[in-house]
Design a protein around this motif. Structure first.
Motif, PDB file in Angstrom:
ATOM      1  N   TYR A   1       0.796  -1.227   0.000  1.00 44.42           N
ATOM      2  CA  TYR A   1       0.000   0.000   0.000  1.00 44.42           C
ATOM      3  C   TYR A   1       0.828   1.277   0.000  1.00 44.42           C
ATOM      4  CZ  TYR A   1      -3.841  -3.149   0.979  1.00 44.42           C
ATOM      5  OH  TYR A   1      -4.752  -4.158   0.897  1.00 44.42           O
TER       6      TYR A   1
ATOM      7  N   SER B   1     -12.504   2.242   1.547  1.00 39.64           N
ATOM      8  CA  SER B   1     -12.806   3.287   0.571  1.00 39.64           C
ATOM      9  C   SER B   1     -13.149   2.690  -0.790  1.00 39.64           C
ATOM     10  CB  SER B   1     -11.623   4.250   0.442  1.00 39.64           C
ATOM     11  OG  SER B   1     -10.473   3.557   0.024  1.00 39.64           O
TER      12      SER B   1
ATOM     13  N   TYR C   1      -2.533   7.603   6.376  1.00 40.46           N
ATOM     14  CA  TYR C   1      -3.973   7.422   6.185  1.00 40.46           C
ATOM     15  C   TYR C   1      -4.276   6.004   5.708  1.00 40.46           C
ATOM     16  CZ  TYR C   1      -8.835   8.218   5.075  1.00 40.46           C
ATOM     17  OH  TYR C   1     -10.203   8.119   5.053  1.00 40.46           O
ATOM     18  N   THR C   2      -3.761   5.663   4.526  1.00 40.87           N
ATOM     19  CA  THR C   2      -4.126   4.367   3.938  1.00 40.87           C
ATOM     20  C   THR C   2      -3.702   3.220   4.849  1.00 40.87           C
ATOM     21  OG1 THR C   2      -3.791   5.376   1.790  1.00 40.87           O
ATOM     22  CG2 THR C   2      -4.040   2.994   1.836  1.00 40.87           C
TER      23      THR C   2
ATOM     24  N   SER D   1      -0.158   7.864   2.171  1.00 39.59           N
ATOM     25  CA  SER D   1      -0.307   6.414   2.019  1.00 39.59           C
ATOM     26  C   SER D   1       0.100   5.696   3.306  1.00 39.59           C
ATOM     27  CB  SER D   1       0.494   5.898   0.816  1.00 39.59           C
ATOM     28  OG  SER D   1       1.876   5.888   1.089  1.00 39.59           O
TER      29      SER D   1
ATOM     30  N   GLU E   1      -6.948   2.709   6.837  1.00 46.61           N
ATOM     31  CA  GLU E   1      -7.800   1.947   5.934  1.00 46.61           C
ATOM     32  C   GLU E   1      -7.468   0.458   5.903  1.00 46.61           C
ATOM     33  OE1 GLU E   1      -8.955   3.834   2.126  1.00 46.61           O
ATOM     34  OE2 GLU E   1     -10.564   3.770   3.578  1.00 46.61           O
TER      35      GLU E   1
ATOM     36  N   LEU F   1     -10.011  -2.246   0.372  1.00 43.83           N
ATOM     37  CA  LEU F   1     -10.067  -1.209   1.404  1.00 43.83           C
ATOM     38  C   LEU F   1     -11.495  -0.691   1.578  1.00 43.83           C
ATOM     39  CD1 LEU F   1      -6.882   0.876   0.616  1.00 43.83           C
ATOM     40  CD2 LEU F   1      -7.168  -1.004   2.206  1.00 43.83           C
TER      41      LEU F   1
END
Lengths: 404, 315, 174
Positions: free
Chosen positions: A64, C38, A78-79, A75, A83, C36
């Motif tokens: 990611y 999102s 946040y990601t 990335s 996520e 994910l």
């Protein structure tokens, strides 16, 4: 062509083709380890386990992470942190392991120094180990660039500037390393490449070399005893397990290794879940800003001692001292003139040398983080001089050491 | 031979801990100024001595106090007269809606901010009447009666229209107390509101333009653009944020960040919201952490039992 | 001499404990590969059905795939057989063919010929009529209909409305 017979079992089928019985003997059951060693000899296994954790967590982060100066910070923070399911876990494991692996490496190195495990045929173990240390340092530094936070950016700026060589003003070299005038996209991309492929490959190759260097001289022991491995292993195989001075690596020493690894992992996961701040500097949670230097800038803790050797001097002297500190440990087997490969406490002056070196490096580490003002500056200066002086006297104090 | 392992373990652990202590707690103690919380008491501000009359307060807010010239009061049916970016262009920053001021801010602070805004906000260094630098919020000089009574009335009115303390959500606290200056990208918050997913690119660009205008105004007003706070819970930590909200000048003398005068409860909610933004998985981390710790202790115990069995034959 | 590979009971027990840990970490690894949040949240597309013209193919996008939207003329609706008409999506009185615009054979995008009122897949020559039914092999079945929900005069792709569930139950689409 070899002669193959109809296999009697899966094991036999594999053995005919891969000689697994022989491999198992060479690698484990007839790889002989002295019995008179302590838990410090398990540091190698801990390093292997920690490196595996870094490798696995790194692979998942790589899924990611985006090596782009506009998206890298996002990335990661946040990601990956918000996520990706368990993304936070990979990141914390990776960050903490990267820091802790240096603690174990230092313990491993000081163990080697204390017991004289770099002498009498074990020079290649020491040298390959030092190469691993340097490569790991580069791996840690390049990894530190990737979140593209404030510390990434400014560490990248400062460390690459070292290559200007002070008064030499080799700015062309600095720009060549960065691929730009400042750390920017080209810089991030190439350090990403270094971190995820070139340096890990080098590390894995060096680990192979490090292990190979161990085969012929065998591991040292805490008494500096010269063991006749052939005779002792025969004794063991003949059934006198208790009377033999050696044991099998697998499963005899392996079971102890795993016990120490278990204890270590309790400590490691405690850090991962409850005390990770030391390994993930708060300042690096601010996105990189090329127009604003953080109030305090310092490297990760494991680089502090050599950073402190750089700091108290004028730029050129500092760089020479820094360069000296980086390579001098390589020379240890050759600067130590004593024939004794035994524990430091039996070596007279060398024992003092060892403990002063250890304490002094901790002092340098502490001063490297503290602001270079007032008393800290003075202590750092004295400690840096002492560090160099110790290496200068080492050949002399060891030359006149009595044979034990 | 005597077993030296416990001694060796003590030596290794001792030097590791000394190193840790020096580079972490000790170094950070030296590097960062320690600011102690005063529990949001705002002891420097005078207490309200008069009993406020909300009805009278409403009249003042809407009339002589001229508050609604700039401030909206959504619950009282007084909407904002300007868009956030136009308001920021006029005043430097979008004036807050007064609907829930009464519960989120300390009453002493509210009283003082009405009478002397830059005193309450501790940003007098930014505004010097002699140089023509006026605080965008004019002080209230009284409506002819007892000024302390009038201010108490206005505060009482604001308290009467507010939701209860329990109904203040972390999001509300952040948006009201911080969100007009600080974006929070990870919660999709911009200083002019929540950034929606526009289907039409034109709508998104129009929004971006308003956002840029707002940022320009506030940059001019504050000297620099107040930072996005998405990762502040990790970059600054809870203690810093809490004490910084309480008294910015104690951390950074001369900062243009005003004292916002929130109650301890509001500050806690702001921090909770920052945790949601920057440390989203904290609950999961604690929970998984427990399981992993239990497992790894079992792992170590079994490894030890295995070792003991194997080594029985070796001695 | 004892067999040196015999780990003994505790060795096996330790191996079992280690295996449990390895499996536990596999769960975390599996979850890391999941789409994910999102991505999942972006799995819905709302179409305003009032903008389409009769017998003119529109191609929309849903979850990265092309979506065919074809508004049928009154004549087209009248000409349909029972099998064709059950595939109709009726929004605000108008009949639409809505389908995933990928040939059910191997996933190429068929093209629409408005004169012949049929789709031709250039890859292997498969053909579909304007209702999305196969008229020439190799495609094994008609064009797939994406999950949809009718909301007023809009169509939300990705949500499963009663009309979609009925099509799925009766085998009109997969």
């Amino acid at each position: 062509m070899a002669h193959f017979t109809k296999a009697t079992s899966v094991k036999d089928w594999l053995d005919q083709r891969l000689a697994i019985v022989k491999v198992e003997k060479v690698m484990a059951s007839e790889y002989w380890i002295p019995k008179n060693i302590n838990f410090l000899w398990a540091m190698g296994m801990i390093l292997a386990v920690t490196f595996s954790l870094l490798l696995v967590s790194g692979i998942f982060l790589l899924m990611y992470y985006q090596p782009n100066i506009d998206t890298a910070f996002y990335s990661v923070n946040y990601t990956i942190m918000r996520e990706v399911d368990f993304g936070w876990l990979w990141r914390h494991v990776h960050g903490v392991a990267a820091s802790v692996i240096f603690l174990i490496m230092y313990i491993h190195m000081f163990t080697g120094i204390y017991y004289g495990s770099y002498k009498k045929g074990r020079e290649m173990i020491w040298l390959s180990g030092m190469l691993l240390f340097v490569t790991f340092s580069a791996e840690a530094f390049s990894g530190y660039m990737l979140p593209w936070g404030q510390m990434s950016y400014w560490a990248g700026m400062v460390i690459t500037n070292l290559f200007a060589g002070g008064s030499l003003h080799a700015d062309g070299l600095v720009e060549w390393i960065r691929g730009d005038y400042v750390p920017a996209q080209a810089f991030l991309s190439r350090f990403f490449m270094l971190h995820v492929i070139l340096l890990p490959l080098a590390i894995m190759g060096l680990i192979g070399l490090h292990f190979a260097a161990l085969r012929i001289p065998h591991v040292n022991n805490q008494d500096g005893e010269e063991i006749d491995f052939e005779a002792e292993s025969k004794k063991y195989l003949a059934g006198d397990k208790a009377g033999s001075k050696v044991m099998r690596f697998g499963n005899d020493f392996m079971s102890k290794d795993m016990t120490i690894v278990g204890l270590y992992l309790v400590f490691f996961f405690y850090l991962v879940f409850y005390n990770y701040g030391f390994a993930m500097d708060p300042v690096n949670f601010d996105p990189a800003d090329g127009l604003k230097t953080p109030a305090h800038i310092y490297p990760e803790w494991y680089f502090l001692w050599s950073y402190e050797i750089l700091r108290p001097f004028s730029v050129d002297v500092g760089l020479i001292a820094f360069g000296f500190a980086q390579v001098i440990f390589f020379a240890l087997p050759f600067l130590d003139r004593s024939p004794n490969a035994v524990a430091a406490n039996r070596r007279g002056l060398f024992a003092i040398w060892f403990w002063v070196m250890l304490v002094n490096m901790i002092v340098l580490t502490a001063m490297g983080k503290l602001p270079p003002e007032g008393i800290y500056s003075t202590i750092g200066y004295v400690a840096a001089l002492l560090f160099m002086a110790q290496w200068l006297v080492l050949p002399f104090i060891t030359k006149f050491e009595k044979k034990v | 031979m005597k077993n030296k392992e416990p001694l060796i373990a003590v030596v290794v652990i001792f030097f590791s801990l000394v190193t840790y202590y020096l580079v972490e707690p000790y170094a950070h103690h030296v590097l960062h100024k320690e600011v102690i919380s005063k529990n949001f008491a705002y002891a420097d501000l005078p207490a309200i001595t008069k009993t406020g009359d909300a009805t009278r307060g409403q009249e003042l807010l809407m009339g002589a106090g001229a508050c609604v010239g700039c401030h909206s009061i959504e619950v009282a049916g007084i909407p904002a007269t300007m868009t956030p970016h136009d308001a920021a262009a006029a005043y430097g920053v979008n004036p807050p809606d007064l609907s829930n001021m009464g519960v989120m801010y300390d009453e002493k602070f509210l009283a003082d901010v009405i009478k002397n805004p830059s005193h309450a906000m501790m940003n007098e260094h930014m505004f010097d009447a002699e140089k023509g630098l006026m605080h965008p919020m004019p002080p209230f000089y009284g409506a002819g009666g007892d000024i302390d009574q009038e201010v108490a009335d206005m505060v009482a009115y604001m308290q009467s229209i507010s939701v209860t303390k329990e109904d203040v959500t972390p999001k509300m606290a952040y948006e009201n107390a911080c969100g007009r200056c600080h974006a929070l990208e990870y919660e999709k918050w911009t200083q002019i509101g929540t950034h929606k997913n526009f289907k039409d690119k034109k709508d998104d660009l129009a929004y971006q333009i308003d956002f840029i205008k707002y940022k320009e105004s506030i940059t001019g007003f504050m000297g620099k653009l107040p930072p996005d706070l998405s990762m502040y819970i990790r970059s600054r930590g809870e203690h810093f944020i809490s004490t910084f909200i309480e008294d910015p000048q104690a951390h950074l003398p001369g900062t243009s960040m005003p004292r916002v005068g929130v109650t301890a409860d509001t500050a806690e909610k702001v921090i909770e919201y920052l945790k949601d933004a920057g440390d989203t998985k904290r609950v999961e981390r604690e929970e998984i952490g427990q399981y992993v710790m239990i497992y790894i202790v079992i792992f170590a115990i079994f490894a030890f039992l295995w070792k003991r069995q194997v080594w029985k034959e070796l001695h | 001499m004892k067999n040196n590979t015999r780990r003994g009971f505790m060795g096996k027990a330790f191996g079992a404990v280690a295996a449990v840990g390895a499996i536990g970490s596999l769960v975390a690894m599996k979850k890391t590969w999941d789409p994910l949040p999102s991505v999942k949240a972006a799995g819905f597309t709302t179409l305003d059905m009032s903008v389409y013209q009769e017998n003119k193919l529109a191609v929309e996008k849903w979850r990265g795939k092309p979506i065919f939207v074809l508004k049928k003329t009154a004549a087209m609706v009248a000409d349909q057989t029972e099998i064709q008409s059950v595939r109709d999506i009726v929004v605000d009185g108008a009949h639409y063919m809505v389908s995933i615009g990928l040939c059910t054979h191997l996933g190429c995008i068929p093209s629409y010929n408005a004169n012949d009122k049929d789709f031709l897949c250039a890859c292997h020559g498969g053909k579909f009529d304007y209702a999305g039914e196969v008229t020439k092999v190799p495609p094994p079945r008609g064009l797939d209909i994406p999950p949809f929900k009718i909301e007023g005069n809009t169509l939300v792709l990705g949500e499963k409305g009663p009309e979609y569930m009925k099509m799925k139950e009766t085998g009109v689409t997969l």
